[in-house]
Enzyme design. Structure first.
Site, mmCIF file in Angstrom:
data_model
loop_
_atom_site.group_PDB
_atom_site.id
_atom_site.type_symbol
_atom_site.label_atom_id
_atom_site.label_comp_id
_atom_site.label_asym_id
_atom_site.label_seq_id
_atom_site.Cartn_x
_atom_site.Cartn_y
_atom_site.Cartn_z
ATOM 1 N N GLU A 1 2.070 1.015 9.562
ATOM 2 C CA GLU A 1 2.472 -0.323 10.007
ATOM 3 C C GLU A 1 2.242 -0.576 11.494
ATOM 4 O O GLU A 1 3.128 -1.073 12.193
ATOM 5 C CB GLU A 1 3.941 -0.569 9.638
ATOM 6 N N GLU B 1 3.143 2.681 -2.034
ATOM 7 C CA GLU B 1 4.588 2.393 -2.079
ATOM 8 C C GLU B 1 4.872 1.228 -3.026
ATOM 9 O O GLU B 1 5.577 0.285 -2.668
ATOM 10 C CB GLU B 1 5.108 2.037 -0.680
#
Ligand code: XIL
Length: 376
Positions: free
Chosen positions: A161, A290
């Protein structure tokens, strides 16, 4: 473990007795063998507290997964709690169990802006100092798993991220103190620590970014209202990732793949095959790292939504199976009880996993079994 033959021979029957048997089988997990036969690394993010407290959780992890990701215990705050102290105990227990089960482990995560220890965030760093801390951390953690559990932890989410929805760099201690170069450095340190590791950049690109920010401002989520966007060029963060990876490769930075997290809000996922196609042009892998597909918290019993959720799980997994450079789909919880979604969304969303709160299988489990059996 349930053999693939047993699952396969039961599938497709219309007899009520056999249908009841299939339901009983999928209740304790059945996806591992057909996933393996299909060449897919399939599994869950797991937490040792759930393994200890809920027997069905462990049974499902054993019978469904050929790979697991430690959900939280390899993050800095857990594994590096003090400047000179590494605490591998809990992470090692996860890796040891996986190793005994013949499962791979996806290392998660070496560099992120969250779940950092106070010793790191609550002081000022000079750039050179922080680079040394980063190098020490990556060398120690990756080196530990290379030496203690050879060939079990092969894949690492190296940087997580680093980008904002508009494609700019996310502010973090790494970005502010080290600058853009921290991403290259992290990958170089990881490669030094384990020349055989498969190194990934990991981020989220779909509805989640837009929708989640909306949810956190208290807006109601209407599942499926956001069309899944499937062109990387239309998603600024995805385009920025493509540029980042292309630049890294041009600079000979060792990067092997891109993880698409897949925290999907609603039941209308992007076409990941299309969204991720650029990775193939650059010669790197992609993976779904995820995946969870959340529904409004008060609509978890809606059969139409559950059917759409099952379809969405299948569609994302199918995109990976169909892509020549994707071989991994990891779900970000086993059942709704252990999912991070209710708390992360302030109670607005839930029901995101393949199994219910009490670990009975949803329709999605049978749909996934059918997909994997067909792909093998
Ligand atoms: C989440 C965990 O699931 C939670 O238990 C924890 O409180 C916060 O982190 N992207 C990631 C994961 O890369 O590490 C995050 O995991 C979910 C979002």
């Amino acid at each position: 473990m349930i053999g693939a033959m047993r699952c396969r021979s039961l599938l497709g029957s219309t007899s009520l007795l056999v249908i009841a048997l299939v339901i009983a089988l999928v209740a304790s997990g059945c996806l591992r063998a057909p996933a393996t036969e299909a060449g897919l690394q399939f599994g869950y993010a797991i937490d040792p507290n759930w393994l200890a407290d809920e027997p069905r959780y462990g049974e499902i992890v054993s019978a469904d997964a050929n790979i697991v990701t430690p959900e939280n215990y390899m993050k800095w705050e857990r594994i590096h709690p003090e400047p000179d102290t590494y605490d591998f105990a809990v992470a090692d227990s996860i890796v040891a169990r996986a190793s005994e089960e013949g499962q791979a482990v996806r290392g998660h995560v070496l560099v992120w802006h969250r779940q950092l220890p106070a010793w790191l965030t609550e002081r000022e760093w000079r750039r050179g100092e922080l680079i040394r801390v980063l190098r020490d951390h990556i060398h120690t953690v990756v080196g530990h798993y290379r030496d203690e559990f050879p060939d079990v932890v092969r894949h690492w989410d190296v940087v997580n991220e680093a980008l904002m929805p508009d494609g700019s760099r996310r502010s973090s201690i790494w970005q502010e103190v080290i600058g853009d170069n921290y991403v290259d450095l992290a990958f170089r340190f990881a490669r030094q620590a384990d020349p055989d590791a498969v190194l990934f950049y990991n981020d989220f690109y779909d509805d989640f970014g837009v929708r989640f920010e909306a949810v956190s401002e208290g807006m109601t989520v209407v599942p499926g209202a956001t069309a899944g966007r499937s062109d990387c060029a239309e998603v600024p963060k995805c385009a920025a990732t493509r540029d980042l990876v292309a630049g890294m490769l041009a600079r000979h930075v060792p990067i092997d793949g891109v993880g698409f997290q897949g925290h999907i809000t609603g039941t209308n996922p992007a076409d990941y095959d299309h969204l991720a196609r650029w990775t193939q042009d650059l010669g790197v892998e992609w993976a779904v790292t995820e995946l969870d597909i959340s529904l409004p918290a008060d609509q978890g019993d809606d059969p139409a939504l559950l059917a759409a959720q099952a379809e969405a799980y299948v569609s994302v997994t199918e995109d990976c199976l169909d892509a020549p450079n994707c071989d991994t789909v990891v779900l970000w919880s086993v059942g709704d009880a252990d999912s991070w979604i209710p708390s992360a969304s302030g109670g607005v969303l839930g029901h995101a996993a393949l199994y219910e709160e009490d670990y009975t299988p949803k329709a999605a489990v049978l749909e996934m079994l059918t997909l994997l059996e067909g792909a093998g």
